[in-house]
Enzyme design. Structure first.
Site, PDB file in Angstrom:
ATOM      1  N   HIS A  32      12.048 -85.809  -7.508  1.00  0.00           N
ATOM      2  CA  HIS A  32      13.034 -85.588  -6.444  1.00  0.00           C
ATOM      3  C   HIS A  32      12.239 -85.089  -5.239  1.00  0.00           C
ATOM      4  O   HIS A  32      11.010 -84.954  -5.302  1.00  0.00           O
ATOM      5  CB  HIS A  32      14.113 -84.587  -6.890  1.00  0.00           C
ATOM      6  CG  HIS A  32      13.566 -83.328  -7.493  1.00  0.00           C
ATOM      7  ND1 HIS A  32      12.831 -82.411  -6.758  1.00  0.00           N
ATOM      8  CD2 HIS A  32      13.595 -82.837  -8.762  1.00  0.00           C
ATOM      9  CE1 HIS A  32      12.476 -81.410  -7.530  1.00  0.00           C
ATOM     10  NE2 HIS A  32      12.912 -81.654  -8.760  1.00  0.00           N
ATOM     11  N   HIS A  35       9.411 -82.450  -5.656  1.00  0.00           N
ATOM     12  CA  HIS A  35       8.101 -82.967  -6.075  1.00  0.00           C
ATOM     13  C   HIS A  35       7.393 -83.642  -4.893  1.00  0.00           C
ATOM     14  O   HIS A  35       6.205 -83.440  -4.665  1.00  0.00           O
ATOM     15  CB  HIS A  35       8.258 -84.030  -7.167  1.00  0.00           C
ATOM     16  CG  HIS A  35       8.871 -83.538  -8.445  1.00  0.00           C
ATOM     17  ND1 HIS A  35      10.110 -83.945  -8.878  1.00  0.00           N
ATOM     18  CD2 HIS A  35       8.410 -82.696  -9.391  1.00  0.00           C
ATOM     19  CE1 HIS A  35      10.392 -83.370 -10.036  1.00  0.00           C
ATOM     20  NE2 HIS A  35       9.375 -82.606 -10.374  1.00  0.00           N
ATOM     21  N   GLN A  59       5.334 -76.450 -23.783  1.00  0.00           N
ATOM     22  CA  GLN A  59       6.095 -75.496 -22.976  1.00  0.00           C
ATOM     23  C   GLN A  59       7.591 -75.534 -23.267  1.00  0.00           C
ATOM     24  O   GLN A  59       8.361 -74.828 -22.627  1.00  0.00           O
ATOM     25  CB  GLN A  59       5.823 -75.694 -21.474  1.00  0.00           C
ATOM     26  CG  GLN A  59       6.404 -76.948 -20.873  1.00  0.00           C
ATOM     27  CD  GLN A  59       5.883 -77.169 -19.461  1.00  0.00           C
ATOM     28  OE1 GLN A  59       4.707 -77.427 -19.236  1.00  0.00           O
ATOM     29  NE2 GLN A  59       6.766 -77.044 -18.483  1.00  0.00           N
ATOM     30  N   GLN A 146       7.798 -73.044  -5.181  1.00  0.00           N
ATOM     31  CA  GLN A 146       8.331 -71.678  -5.341  1.00  0.00           C
ATOM     32  C   GLN A 146       9.586 -71.685  -6.211  1.00  0.00           C
ATOM     33  O   GLN A 146      10.019 -70.654  -6.709  1.00  0.00           O
ATOM     34  CB  GLN A 146       8.653 -71.105  -3.955  1.00  0.00           C
ATOM     35  CG  GLN A 146       9.119 -69.650  -3.993  1.00  0.00           C
ATOM     36  CD  GLN A 146      10.019 -69.315  -2.825  1.00  0.00           C
ATOM     37  OE1 GLN A 146       9.662 -69.584  -1.683  1.00  0.00           O
ATOM     38  NE2 GLN A 146      11.186 -68.750  -3.098  1.00  0.00           N
ATOM     39  N   LYS A 147      10.176 -72.857  -6.385  1.00  0.00           N
ATOM     40  CA  LYS A 147      11.340 -72.988  -7.279  1.00  0.00           C
ATOM     41  C   LYS A 147      11.041 -72.322  -8.620  1.00  0.00           C
ATOM     42  O   LYS A 147      11.870 -71.634  -9.201  1.00  0.00           O
ATOM     43  CB  LYS A 147      11.642 -74.475  -7.452  1.00  0.00           C
ATOM     44  CG  LYS A 147      12.363 -74.867  -8.694  1.00  0.00           C
ATOM     45  CD  LYS A 147      13.847 -74.836  -8.474  1.00  0.00           C
ATOM     46  CE  LYS A 147      14.642 -75.036  -9.737  1.00  0.00           C
ATOM     47  NZ  LYS A 147      14.063 -75.941 -10.692  1.00  0.00           N
ATOM     48  N   VAL A 174      12.941 -76.861  -2.191  1.00  0.00           N
ATOM     49  CA  VAL A 174      13.721 -77.923  -1.535  1.00  0.00           C
ATOM     50  C   VAL A 174      15.097 -77.950  -2.199  1.00  0.00           C
ATOM     51  O   VAL A 174      15.201 -77.931  -3.436  1.00  0.00           O
ATOM     52  CB  VAL A 174      13.027 -79.292  -1.652  1.00  0.00           C
ATOM     53  CG1 VAL A 174      13.849 -80.380  -0.993  1.00  0.00           C
ATOM     54  CG2 VAL A 174      11.630 -79.231  -1.024  1.00  0.00           C
TER      55      VAL A 174
HETATM   56  P1  AMP Z   1       8.337 -80.125 -12.834  1.00  0.00           P
HETATM   57  O1  AMP Z   1       8.215 -81.603 -12.825  1.00  0.00           O
HETATM   58  O2  AMP Z   1       9.735 -79.623 -12.992  1.00  0.00           O
HETATM   59  O3  AMP Z   1       7.356 -79.465 -13.775  1.00  0.00           O
HETATM   60  O4  AMP Z   1       7.909 -79.646 -11.381  1.00  0.00           O
HETATM   61  C1  AMP Z   1       6.663 -79.984 -10.832  1.00  0.00           C
HETATM   62  C2  AMP Z   1       6.406 -79.145  -9.628  1.00  0.00           C
HETATM   63  O5  AMP Z   1       7.448 -79.345  -8.671  1.00  0.00           O
HETATM   64  C3  AMP Z   1       6.396 -77.625  -9.938  1.00  0.00           C
HETATM   65  O6  AMP Z   1       5.357 -77.013  -9.199  1.00  0.00           O
HETATM   66  C4  AMP Z   1       7.738 -77.178  -9.457  1.00  0.00           C
HETATM   67  O7  AMP Z   1       7.770 -75.818  -9.060  1.00  0.00           O
HETATM   68  C5  AMP Z   1       7.944 -78.089  -8.261  1.00  0.00           C
HETATM   69  N1  AMP Z   1       9.368 -78.164  -7.932  1.00  0.00           N
HETATM   70  C6  AMP Z   1      10.388 -78.422  -8.771  1.00  0.00           C
HETATM   71  N2  AMP Z   1      11.566 -78.357  -8.130  1.00  0.00           N
HETATM   72  C7  AMP Z   1      11.288 -78.037  -6.839  1.00  0.00           C
HETATM   73  C8  AMP Z   1      12.075 -77.814  -5.673  1.00  0.00           C
HETATM   74  N3  AMP Z   1      13.409 -77.924  -5.697  1.00  0.00           N
HETATM   75  N4  AMP Z   1      11.431 -77.495  -4.529  1.00  0.00           N
HETATM   76  C9  AMP Z   1      10.082 -77.384  -4.503  1.00  0.00           C
HETATM   77  N5  AMP Z   1       9.273 -77.586  -5.563  1.00  0.00           N
HETATM   78  C10 AMP Z   1       9.873 -77.904  -6.715  1.00  0.00           C
END
Ligand code: AMP
Length: 281
Positions: A32, A35, A59, A146-147, A174
């Site tokens: 999204h 990312h 995890q 930072q999410k 975001v």
């Molecule tokens: P994930 O695929 O959920 O492991 O996320 C991959 C990276 O994207 C991680 O560093 C998350 O913190 C970041 N991320 C996920 N959602 C958001 C968001 N809404 N805004 C900014 N970064 C995000």
């Protein structure tokens, strides 16, 4: 955009890049805009950008959503292509966790706080996979959202404590138009649940406003967030905590330069997290 599936291929590709700065964005895919914002920043700041897609089994706890976690490699690859990402690392479990797999990295204490209370092995899995990916790719900069504030704080600590030669860049959350933080897991929500989820950012936003107005009692702010969340019957609160950014310790008085207000809720079967910070991770 070149897809590489094995560690050997990845090592060989990175070895050819002498003198070039490498930016790295680890993900679990199903992209999204959250990312994509990390990838865009990496592309701006580096000669070469590597993105990994790996739904990391270590995890996820027993009974969590590892099997259901959404996946759409074809769409993700189109996004990578469109943005101009150079390499996709897409490893298999047998590559990342050769049998028998015995070695894990833990950031003691902090991994048991906040999300660690209900996900006891989660951060051990995150630190282990991220360090492995750093070792395989050797990035100069790595980009995180930072999410997942606790994740970012724990990874920064790991990098510092273990002298890992990479700089972490933590980028803002975001959000959707109505304020809900973007998450791959939002796709689990039914339309009723999605509607109810609006209350989550609303409650945190109000808290931020109250702090800006001058309220500095952590207990008061925490109570108000909980009260607001309880107005939405579909929300089950996992935790609401107000801690220092640098030590993840609970605070009484809110410090405008060193505070994380973090919460996790469940709506139906979906666990959602959100936060805001005063200061910098
Ligand atoms: P994930 O695929 O959920 O492991 O996320 C991959 C990276 O994207 C991680 O560093 C998350 O913190 C970041 N991320 C996920 N959602 C958001 C968001 N809404 N805004 C900014 N970064 C995000």
């Amino acid at each position: 955009m070149k897809q590489l599936d094995t560690i050997a291929e990845m090592n060989a590709a990175m070895a050819e890049l002498t003198g070039k700065s490498i930016g790295f964005v680890p993900t679990m895919g199903y992209f999204h805009q959250g990312h994509l914002s990390l990838m865009e920043q990496s592309i701006k700041e580096n000669d070469v950008t590597v993105v990994s897609i790996y739904v990391n089994p270590s995890q996820f706890g027993a009974g969590e959503d590892f099997d259901q976690y959404p996946r759409d490699l074809d769409k993700d690859k189109k996004d990578l292509q469109r943005l101009g990402v150079d390499f996709l690392f897409f490893p298999q479990d047998s590559e990342m966790y050769p049998d028998p797999y015995l070695t894990y990295v833990t950031v003691e204490e902090w991994q048991t706080l906040l999300c660690g209370q209900s996900r006891p092995h989660h951060f051990r899995g995150v630190t282990t996979i991220v360090l492995k990916l750093f070792n395989i790719i050797g990035p100069d900069y790595a980009y995180f959202g930072q999410k997942d504030a606790q994740q970012a704080i724990i990874l920064k600590k790991m990098v510092k404590d273990l002298n890992v030669p990479v700089s972490l860049r933590i980028l803002p959350i975001v959000r959707d138009a109505d304020g809900l933080a973007l998450s791959s897991r939002n796709s689990y929500l039914t339309s009723k649940e999605r509607q109810a989820a609006r209350k989550f950012p609303e409650a945190l936003n109000k808290a931020r406003f109250r702090i800006n107005e001058g309220q500095d009692s952590a207990q008061r702010i925490r109570d108000e967030i909980i009260e607001d969340l309880k107005q939405e019957k579909m929300i089950k609160i996992d935790y609401v905590e107000i801690v220092s950014l640098d030590k993840l310790r609970q605070v009484n008085k809110i410090d405008r330069n060193n505070t994380l207000v973090a919460a996790a809720i469940k709506i139906g079967k979906t666990r959602l997290i959100d936060n805001f910070i005063l200061g910098e991770i």
